[in-house]
Design a protein around this motif. Structure first.
Motif, PDB file in Angstrom:
ATOM      1  N   SER A 143       0.827  -1.210   0.000  1.00  0.00           N
ATOM      2  CA  SER A 143       0.000   0.000   0.000  1.00  0.00           C
ATOM      3  C   SER A 143       0.861   1.260   0.000  1.00  0.00           C
ATOM      4  CB  SER A 143      -0.931  -0.004   1.224  1.00  0.00           C
ATOM      5  OG  SER A 143      -0.201   0.220   2.426  1.00  0.00           O
ATOM      6  N   GLN A 144       2.154   1.101   0.297  1.00  0.00           N
ATOM      7  CA  GLN A 144       3.072   2.242   0.306  1.00  0.00           C
ATOM      8  C   GLN A 144       3.699   2.483  -1.068  1.00  0.00           C
ATOM      9  OE1 GLN A 144       5.625   2.220   4.038  1.00  0.00           O
ATOM     10  NE2 GLN A 144       4.723   0.163   4.184  1.00  0.00           N
ATOM     11  N   TYR A 145       3.313   1.666  -2.051  1.00  0.00           N
ATOM     12  CA  TYR A 145       3.855   1.784  -3.409  1.00  0.00           C
ATOM     13  C   TYR A 145       2.756   2.187  -4.390  1.00  0.00           C
ATOM     14  CZ  TYR A 145       8.085  -0.761  -1.940  1.00  0.00           C
ATOM     15  OH  TYR A 145       9.251  -1.150  -1.327  1.00  0.00           O
ATOM     16  N   GLU A 146       3.176   2.854  -5.459  1.00  0.00           N
ATOM     17  CA  GLU A 146       2.293   3.187  -6.567  1.00  0.00           C
ATOM     18  C   GLU A 146       2.829   2.545  -7.837  1.00  0.00           C
ATOM     19  OE1 GLU A 146      -0.558   4.842  -6.786  1.00  0.00           O
ATOM     20  OE2 GLU A 146      -0.675   5.374  -4.656  1.00  0.00           O
ATOM     21  N   VAL A 147       1.936   2.094  -8.716  1.00  0.00           N
ATOM     22  CA  VAL A 147       2.345   1.586 -10.019  1.00  0.00           C
ATOM     23  C   VAL A 147       2.795   2.769 -10.865  1.00  0.00           C
ATOM     24  CG1 VAL A 147       1.589   0.444 -12.143  1.00  0.00           C
ATOM     25  CG2 VAL A 147       0.739  -0.358  -9.920  1.00  0.00           C
ATOM     26  N   THR A 148       4.046   2.744 -11.333  1.00  0.00           N
ATOM     27  CA  THR A 148       4.563   3.864 -12.134  1.00  0.00           C
ATOM     28  C   THR A 148       4.905   3.484 -13.565  1.00  0.00           C
ATOM     29  OG1 THR A 148       6.740   3.466 -11.107  1.00  0.00           O
ATOM     30  CG2 THR A 148       5.391   5.215 -10.183  1.00  0.00           C
ATOM     31  N   ASP A 165       9.128   6.536  -0.287  1.00  0.00           N
ATOM     32  CA  ASP A 165      10.483   7.037  -0.027  1.00  0.00           C
ATOM     33  C   ASP A 165      11.328   7.115  -1.290  1.00  0.00           C
ATOM     34  OD1 ASP A 165      11.067   4.404  -0.579  1.00  0.00           O
ATOM     35  OD2 ASP A 165      11.990   3.955   1.359  1.00  0.00           O
ATOM     36  N   GLY A 166      10.697   6.828  -2.458  1.00  0.00           N
ATOM     37  CA  GLY A 166      11.410   6.926  -3.729  1.00  0.00           C
ATOM     38  C   GLY A 166      12.118   5.658  -4.154  1.00  0.00           C
ATOM     39  N   SER A 167      12.107   4.632  -3.319  1.00  0.00           N
ATOM     40  CA  SER A 167      12.722   3.351  -3.699  1.00  0.00           C
ATOM     41  C   SER A 167      11.756   2.565  -4.589  1.00  0.00           C
ATOM     42  CB  SER A 167      13.093   2.548  -2.456  1.00  0.00           C
ATOM     43  OG  SER A 167      11.936   2.240  -1.702  1.00  0.00           O
ATOM     44  N   HIS A 168      12.265   1.499  -5.186  1.00  0.00           N
ATOM     45  CA  HIS A 168      11.484   0.761  -6.177  1.00  0.00           C
ATOM     46  C   HIS A 168      11.491  -0.740  -5.900  1.00  0.00           C
ATOM     47  CE1 HIS A 168      11.674   4.416  -8.666  1.00  0.00           C
ATOM     48  NE2 HIS A 168      12.965   4.436  -8.393  1.00  0.00           N
ATOM     49  N   MET A 169      10.514  -1.422  -6.457  1.00  0.00           N
ATOM     50  CA  MET A 169      10.537  -2.869  -6.575  1.00  0.00           C
ATOM     51  C   MET A 169       9.801  -3.243  -7.854  1.00  0.00           C
ATOM     52  SD  MET A 169       7.753  -4.421  -3.870  1.00  0.00           S
ATOM     53  CE  MET A 169       8.037  -6.068  -4.496  1.00  0.00           C
ATOM     54  N   VAL A 170      10.040  -4.451  -8.344  1.00  0.00           N
ATOM     55  CA  VAL A 170       9.443  -4.900  -9.601  1.00  0.00           C
ATOM     56  C   VAL A 170       8.701  -6.205  -9.368  1.00  0.00           C
ATOM     57  CG1 VAL A 170       9.873  -5.596 -11.994  1.00  0.00           C
ATOM     58  CG2 VAL A 170      11.237  -3.766 -10.961  1.00  0.00           C
ATOM     59  N   LEU A 171       7.437  -6.241  -9.768  1.00  0.00           N
ATOM     60  CA  LEU A 171       6.651  -7.464  -9.749  1.00  0.00           C
ATOM     61  C   LEU A 171       6.542  -8.026 -11.158  1.00  0.00           C
ATOM     62  CD1 LEU A 171       3.659  -6.512  -7.389  1.00  0.00           C
ATOM     63  CD2 LEU A 171       5.679  -7.874  -6.820  1.00  0.00           C
ATOM     64  N   GLN A 172       6.475  -9.316 -11.260  1.00  0.00           N
ATOM     65  CA  GLN A 172       6.254  -9.990 -12.544  1.00  0.00           C
ATOM     66  C   GLN A 172       4.846 -10.581 -12.545  1.00  0.00           C
ATOM     67  OE1 GLN A 172       8.100 -13.903 -13.328  1.00  0.00           O
ATOM     68  NE2 GLN A 172       8.942 -13.030 -15.199  1.00  0.00           N
ATOM     69  N   ILE A 173       4.125 -10.327 -13.612  1.00  0.00           N
ATOM     70  CA  ILE A 173       2.776 -10.878 -13.788  1.00  0.00           C
ATOM     71  C   ILE A 173       2.808 -11.817 -14.983  1.00  0.00           C
ATOM     72  CG2 ILE A 173       0.375 -10.339 -14.356  1.00  0.00           C
ATOM     73  CD1 ILE A 173       0.719  -7.653 -12.994  1.00  0.00           C
ATOM     74  N   LYS A 174       2.477 -13.074 -14.778  1.00  0.00           N
ATOM     75  CA  LYS A 174       2.511 -14.061 -15.862  1.00  0.00           C
ATOM     76  C   LYS A 174       1.118 -14.637 -16.099  1.00  0.00           C
ATOM     77  CE  LYS A 174       5.889 -16.802 -16.717  1.00  0.00           C
ATOM     78  NZ  LYS A 174       6.848 -17.932 -16.661  1.00  0.00           N
ATOM     79  N   GLU A 175       0.795 -14.801 -17.368  1.00  0.00           N
ATOM     80  CA  GLU A 175      -0.466 -15.439 -17.714  1.00  0.00           C
ATOM     81  C   GLU A 175      -0.440 -16.893 -17.262  1.00  0.00           C
ATOM     82  OE1 GLU A 175      -3.334 -16.204 -21.631  1.00  0.00           O
ATOM     83  OE2 GLU A 175      -1.253 -15.544 -21.893  1.00  0.00           O
ATOM     84  N   ALA A 176      -1.525 -17.313 -16.661  1.00  0.00           N
ATOM     85  CA  ALA A 176      -1.643 -18.697 -16.187  1.00  0.00           C
ATOM     86  C   ALA A 176      -2.466 -19.478 -17.195  1.00  0.00           C
ATOM     87  CB  ALA A 176      -2.295 -18.723 -14.810  1.00  0.00           C
ATOM     88  N   LEU A 177      -1.785 -20.036 -18.191  1.00  0.00           N
ATOM     89  CA  LEU A 177      -2.485 -20.828 -19.205  1.00  0.00           C
ATOM     90  C   LEU A 177      -2.963 -22.146 -18.601  1.00  0.00           C
ATOM     91  CD1 LEU A 177      -0.128 -20.308 -22.264  1.00  0.00           C
ATOM     92  CD2 LEU A 177      -2.450 -19.434 -22.022  1.00  0.00           C
TER      93      LEU A 177
END
Length: 448
Positions: A275-280, A305-317
């Protein structure tokens, strides 16, 4: 029916009774019968086409290029063919939660929620409840194909296949020297894996170098590698068409809505953190071999706080086993609960899973979510010398046994495999015969 139907593996027998039941299965399916490959009449190109129709068209040439590299690369990218064939083979008929694609390249390192580096299975797109030997067969075939690519001596490889089968069998036995709760609390932290498998010193050195490399792969390192700062001073993903491209506004908004749904099925502490992150930024970014061509996205999140993280979203065939034999045809409409199936299977089979693992639906598609490249590292198989390759194959077989031991039916598997090398000889015989089938399919693929 639930996404992962576990009714067939729930048991009310004692472990001793289940072991006896498993041993009795040898009367119905003796080792010799299990080790005999039954050729199947099918049209490989038609079946591959069937799956390609569900993938992103512009990525198909790159997918073909990757699969054309070798018979092993083709094997990795054509799991649907082996899945089809397995339905027609002799079986122990002992079900378990299986990976479904347990080839030697689908094991690797990643960070536990406690920030410890673990080694485990790492691909679950085909996971479900099926006969346990399907996983072991796929692992052994992959060992043969990978060993051939490295030009290891056939006689040595033949012995290794039997040794890997024995590693699986012996690890399963050791799991049942523990209590039910101890089997659940298995430790796949790297050093524990080395201790459990008795890895030689040269392998320990290899693992140490991989651990050092993996520890540098955190979210900020991913951000530095995959993003640039635009003219407005904002971070955004780099493009590398057709593999990595930005998406249209409608897809962007759909995925943002999906992430909101995803936050409802992750742990409360994880949801509060996010909740402390926004999709950019979001980009479509394809990875791997087997899943290359399916929808896959990277989501850049920026914190307060300006830091980042990356999520991966994969299609579930839908698992490609669905389209075999008399089962329903494989269609995108079957996707709706596939993300939940994959996530549930992963949590069962892995000793510890990514805290960010979750799923959501978008229109008629299902997706699963995980953190991208967080201390993730895989073995570069072609660089292994013979001693390292041996240890790696045996370790993968051991890890597979520990994963299968989570199913209540695992004691039946333990009873069936027993203590005899005759089982290992039978599994090696089947795997060796199936390599010829892979070679024929690979040649047909190249000739298309």
């Amino acid at each position: 029916m639930p996404p992962l139907d576990l009714t067939h593996i729930r048991q009310h027998h004692t472990v001793a009774e289940l072991i006896a039941l498993g041993k009795a299965r040898r009367q119905v399916t003796p080792f010799e019968k299990l080790g005999t490959f039954t050729p199947v009449k099918r049209n490989a190109s038609d079946y591959l086409k069937h799956v390609r129709e569900m993938l992103v068209p512009e990525l198909l040439p790159l997918r073909r290029e990757r699969m054309s590299a070798s018979a092993f690369a083709f094997f990795r990218g054509s799991v649907e063919l082996m899945d089809y064939d397995l339905d027609y083979q002799s079986s122990t008929e002992i079900p378990a939660v299986v990976c479904g694609d347990a080839h030697i390249g689908n094991f690797g390192f990643y960070a536990s929620p406690e920030r410890r580096l673990v080694f485990d299975l790492n691909d679950f797109d085909e996971a479900g409840v099926h006969p346990w030997e399907w996983d072991l067969r796929r692992l052994l075939v992959s060992v043969l194909l990978a060993a051939r690519d490295s030009n290891f001596k056939p006689k040595k490889v033949e012995k290794l296949i039997q040794a890997a089968s024995a590693s699986y069998r012996e690890a399963l036995k050791r799991m049942f020297d523990q209590t039910t709760l101890d089997r659940f609390y298995r430790d796949n932290e790297v050093q524990a894996v080395l201790n459990f498998g008795g890895a030689p010193e040269d392998t320990a050195d290899l693992i140490a170098s991989l651990v050092k490399k993996a520890q540098k792969r955190n979210s900020e390192q991913v951000v530095r590698k995959f993003t640039v700062t635009n003219s407005r001073g904002e971070r955004q993903f780099k493009e590398n068409a057709p593999r990595s491209v930005h998406i249209d506004r409608q897809t962007y908004q759909g995925l943002k809505a999906g992430i909101s749904e995803y936050l409802l099925n992750v742990r409360t502490d994880v949801a509060l953190l996010l909740s402390q992150y926004e999709v950019t930024d979001i980009i479509r970014h394809s990875v791997g071999v087997g899943s290359f061509g399916s929808l896959c996205y990277l989501v850049l999140l920026t914190s307060t706080d300006g830091s980042h993280m990356v999520l991966q979203i994969k299609e579930a065939l839908p698992t490609r086993k669905v389209g075999s034999q008399s089962r329903p045809a494989l269609t995108a409409a079957m996707e709706l609960t596939e993300g939940q199936r994959i996530v549930s299977s992963q949590r069962i089979l892995q000793a510890t899973s990514d805290a960010f693992l979750g799923y959501f639906q978008m229109e008629n598609k299902s997706f699963y979510v995980r953190q991208f490249r967080d201390m993730k590292e895989s073995i570069d198989i072609p660089t292994l010398d013979w001693g390292q390759f041996q240890a790696y194959a045996n370790t993968c077989a051991m890890i597979l046994a520990k994963a299968h031991a989570q199913s209540p039916t695992a004691a039946m598997i333990r009873g069936y495999v027993g203590n005899s090398a005759k089982f290992d000889e039978a599994m090696a015989k089947w795997a060796t015969a199936y390599v010829e089938q892979v070679d024929n399919d690979y040649q047909d693929f190249l000739d298309i």
